[in-house]
Design an enzyme around this catalytic site. Structure first.
Site, PDB file in Angstrom:
ATOM      1  N   THR A  11       0.816  -1.220   0.000  1.00  0.00           N
ATOM      2  CA  THR A  11       0.000   0.000   0.000  1.00  0.00           C
ATOM      3  C   THR A  11       0.844   1.263   0.000  1.00  0.00           C
ATOM      4  O   THR A  11       0.475   2.266  -0.619  1.00  0.00           O
ATOM      5  CB  THR A  11      -0.920   0.001   1.241  1.00  0.00           C
ATOM      6  OG1 THR A  11      -1.823  -1.092   1.121  1.00  0.00           O
ATOM      7  CG2 THR A  11      -1.708   1.287   1.365  1.00  0.00           C
ATOM      8  N   ASP A  74       1.426  -6.462  -4.622  1.00  0.00           N
ATOM      9  CA  ASP A  74       0.558  -6.495  -3.453  1.00  0.00           C
ATOM     10  C   ASP A  74       1.084  -7.693  -2.666  1.00  0.00           C
ATOM     11  O   ASP A  74       1.284  -8.765  -3.235  1.00  0.00           O
ATOM     12  CB  ASP A  74      -0.901  -6.738  -3.868  1.00  0.00           C
ATOM     13  CG  ASP A  74      -1.832  -6.694  -2.669  1.00  0.00           C
ATOM     14  OD1 ASP A  74      -2.689  -5.802  -2.625  1.00  0.00           O
ATOM     15  OD2 ASP A  74      -1.694  -7.566  -1.771  1.00  0.00           O
ATOM     16  N   THR A 106       1.586  -4.720   4.006  1.00  0.00           N
ATOM     17  CA  THR A 106       1.368  -5.156   5.394  1.00  0.00           C
ATOM     18  C   THR A 106       0.749  -6.549   5.484  1.00  0.00           C
ATOM     19  O   THR A 106       0.923  -7.233   6.492  1.00  0.00           O
ATOM     20  CB  THR A 106       0.451  -4.166   6.143  1.00  0.00           C
ATOM     21  OG1 THR A 106      -0.828  -4.132   5.509  1.00  0.00           O
ATOM     22  CG2 THR A 106       1.054  -2.783   6.186  1.00  0.00           C
ATOM     23  N   ASP A 107       0.015  -6.975   4.436  1.00  0.00           N
ATOM     24  CA  ASP A 107      -0.750  -8.219   4.572  1.00  0.00           C
ATOM     25  C   ASP A 107       0.126  -9.422   4.916  1.00  0.00           C
ATOM     26  O   ASP A 107      -0.266 -10.257   5.735  1.00  0.00           O
ATOM     27  CB  ASP A 107      -1.539  -8.503   3.289  1.00  0.00           C
ATOM     28  CG  ASP A 107      -2.724  -7.559   3.123  1.00  0.00           C
ATOM     29  OD1 ASP A 107      -3.112  -6.902   4.110  1.00  0.00           O
ATOM     30  OD2 ASP A 107      -3.271  -7.483   2.008  1.00  0.00           O
ATOM     31  N   ARG A 256      -4.038 -25.464  13.621  1.00  0.00           N
ATOM     32  CA  ARG A 256      -4.291 -24.444  14.654  1.00  0.00           C
ATOM     33  C   ARG A 256      -5.402 -24.965  15.542  1.00  0.00           C
ATOM     34  O   ARG A 256      -6.582 -24.912  15.216  1.00  0.00           O
ATOM     35  CB  ARG A 256      -4.642 -23.112  13.989  1.00  0.00           C
ATOM     36  CG  ARG A 256      -3.394 -22.490  13.363  1.00  0.00           C
ATOM     37  CD  ARG A 256      -3.658 -21.327  12.443  1.00  0.00           C
ATOM     38  NE  ARG A 256      -4.817 -20.550  12.770  1.00  0.00           N
ATOM     39  CZ  ARG A 256      -4.820 -19.418  13.498  1.00  0.00           C
ATOM     40  NH1 ARG A 256      -3.704 -18.945  13.976  1.00  0.00           N
ATOM     41  NH2 ARG A 256      -5.936 -18.774  13.715  1.00  0.00           N
ATOM     42  N   GLN A 289      -4.947 -21.284  18.275  1.00  0.00           N
ATOM     43  CA  GLN A 289      -5.696 -20.177  17.677  1.00  0.00           C
ATOM     44  C   GLN A 289      -5.632 -18.918  18.530  1.00  0.00           C
ATOM     45  O   GLN A 289      -6.093 -17.864  18.095  1.00  0.00           O
ATOM     46  CB  GLN A 289      -7.154 -20.595  17.480  1.00  0.00           C
ATOM     47  CG  GLN A 289      -7.286 -21.685  16.441  1.00  0.00           C
ATOM     48  CD  GLN A 289      -8.675 -22.272  16.359  1.00  0.00           C
ATOM     49  OE1 GLN A 289      -9.613 -21.743  16.948  1.00  0.00           O
ATOM     50  NE2 GLN A 289      -8.813 -23.360  15.640  1.00  0.00           N
ATOM     51  N   CYS A 290      -5.086 -19.037  19.736  1.00  0.00           N
ATOM     52  CA  CYS A 290      -5.002 -17.852  20.599  1.00  0.00           C
ATOM     53  C   CYS A 290      -3.892 -16.928  20.094  1.00  0.00           C
ATOM     54  O   CYS A 290      -2.812 -17.389  19.720  1.00  0.00           O
ATOM     55  CB  CYS A 290      -4.693 -18.255  22.038  1.00  0.00           C
ATOM     56  SG  CYS A 290      -5.996 -19.235  22.770  1.00  0.00           S
TER      57      CYS A 290
HETATM   58  N1  ASP Z   1      -2.709  -5.373   0.233  1.00  0.00           N
HETATM   59  C1  ASP Z   1      -1.613  -4.550   0.728  1.00  0.00           C
HETATM   60  C2  ASP Z   1      -0.360  -5.382   0.694  1.00  0.00           C
HETATM   61  O1  ASP Z   1      -0.142  -6.153   1.571  1.00  0.00           O
HETATM   62  C3  ASP Z   1      -1.919  -4.075   2.110  1.00  0.00           C
HETATM   63  C4  ASP Z   1      -0.905  -3.129   2.695  1.00  0.00           C
HETATM   64  O2  ASP Z   1       0.226  -2.966   2.239  1.00  0.00           O
HETATM   65  O3  ASP Z   1      -1.246  -2.485   3.712  1.00  0.00           O
HETATM   66  O4  ASP Z   1       0.405  -5.279  -0.219  1.00  0.00           O
END
Ligand code: ASP
Length: 357
Positions: A11, A74, A106-107, A256, A289-290
């Site tokens: 992102t 992505d 972030t994913d 899990r 799963q916790c």
């Molecule tokens: N879909 C994006 C990614 O992981 C989400 C992000 O970067 O926040 O590339």
């Protein structure tokens, strides 16, 4: 200090398109506005990966170079081969850079951070992985704060090892997990405290030195992709369903389970399918799963069966650290019981040995 940036996607560098956010921002120019540019000294062509666009900038005592990977992803498109591309790029610049920043979506950022930590235990330099919840061009974006925070951490004594900086906190890369799709503090490290919290002044954890100790494998074989299955246990999961998910047999399965690693013992339940898989040479890892977990397969009779069947517990590792570790060890050629034994060994600070608790 010379910092080499590797821009992998996410992102942070995305722009709007009719089909939603996709890579496309001029991150290179943004970075050079964020930190005052210095005279360009291009890296020789032989040192560039395909499609890269190195440039150099400087800021308060630090110089920077940037490599843009191609294609920008992505991070949902990330694979173990992508991890290896980033690792190769870090090693390619290891002679000239004192530290590294990886700009990443972030994913799957926590998977990549864990994967890098196992493969770079012999790297005598810190690496910080970061990204943002909002594109760098969006109003109130967290992109600049996260990048400048990563740089601050590196220029102010972040120890060697792989870290993840996000939302004002420096976390151990192989302890982090994404906990929010929208909160600007979107990551947590449930098993151990942050290494540092940004502020005036920054607060560094007393555990700071602990994370640079490593018991990893020097000069590891590169990541290749292995069939590792992750299954969530739910009340009523049958042996037949689990068996179907494990056919054909994967290299390893992460189940899990509930709580400290408990699962039902009924004859037609998942335990019988797990036992058959373990007997067939599949490495069976029981996780929890916790969000905050210390898997202990012997604590309840409901978990003892899995241990008797040959499963190993994931201790206090995150799912991301567990999955990346299986990929790492499988890439070293390990299988079956040997792979299971190594899952319980600390490679790069990803788990707390029971004696340390
Ligand atoms: N879909 C994006 C990614 O992981 C989400 C992000 O970067 O926040 O590339």
């Amino acid at each position: 200090m010379h910092i080499h940036f590797i821009y992998a996607g996410g992102t942070i560098g995305m722009v709007d398109s009719p089909r939603g956010l996709r890579p496309g921002a001029d991150l290179d120019s943004w970075l050079s506005r964020l930190v005052p540019p210095a005279p360009t000294r291009p890296i020789s062509k032989a040192q560039r990966p395909a499609g890269s666009s190195p440039r150099e900038a400087s800021s308060s005592g630090a110089t920077y170079t940037l490599t843009t990977l191609s294609p920008l992803l992505d991070s949902s498109d990330t694979t173990p081969e992508t991890w290896q591309t980033i690792i190769d790029e870090i090693r390619r610049h290891a002679d000239r850079a004192d530290a590294f920043v990886v700009l990443h979506g972030t994913d799957t950022m926590a998977y990549t951070a864990a994967a890098l930590s196992y493969a770079l235990t012999d790297l005598n330099r810190p690496v910080v992985v970061t990204g943002s919840q909002l594109p760098l061009g969006a109003a109130h974006s967290d992109a600049a704060a996260n990048v400048t925070g990563a740089v601050y951490a590196l220029t102010h004594g972040a120890p060697r090892g792989v870290h993840l900086f996000f939302g004002g906190r420096l976390l151990a890369g192989n302890r982090a997990t994404k906990t929010s799709t929208w909160d600007l503090q979107g990551f947590d490290s449930p098993a151990i405290p942050p290494l540092a919290t940004a502020g005036a002044p920054w607060h560094w954890s007393a555990q700071r030195a602990e994370h640079d100790a490593s018991t990893g494998r020097p000069a590891p074989a590169p990541y290749t992709r292995h069939d590792v299955v992750v299954i969530d246990l739910v009340p009523g999961l049958t042996a037949a369903r689990l068996e179907a998910a494990l056919t054909p047999a994967p290299v390893a399965v992460i189940l899990r389970a509930f709580g400290v690693g408990n699962l039902p013992a009924a004859d037609d339940g998942p335990l019988s399918a797990l036992s058959r898989a373990a007997r067939a040479g599949v490495t069976v890892v029981v996780a929890s799963q916790c969000l905050q977990a210390e898997v202990a397969l012997g604590r309840y009779a409901a978990g003892a069966g899995a241990a008797e069947a040959g499963a190993v517990g994931s201790h206090d590792m995150t799912l991301e650290a567990t999955y990346a570790k299986l990929q790492f060890l499988a890439s070293q050629g390990m299988r079956g019981a040997e792979l299971g034994t190594w899952m319980g060994r600390n490679l790069a600070g990803e788990l707390t040995e029971p004696t340390e608790r």
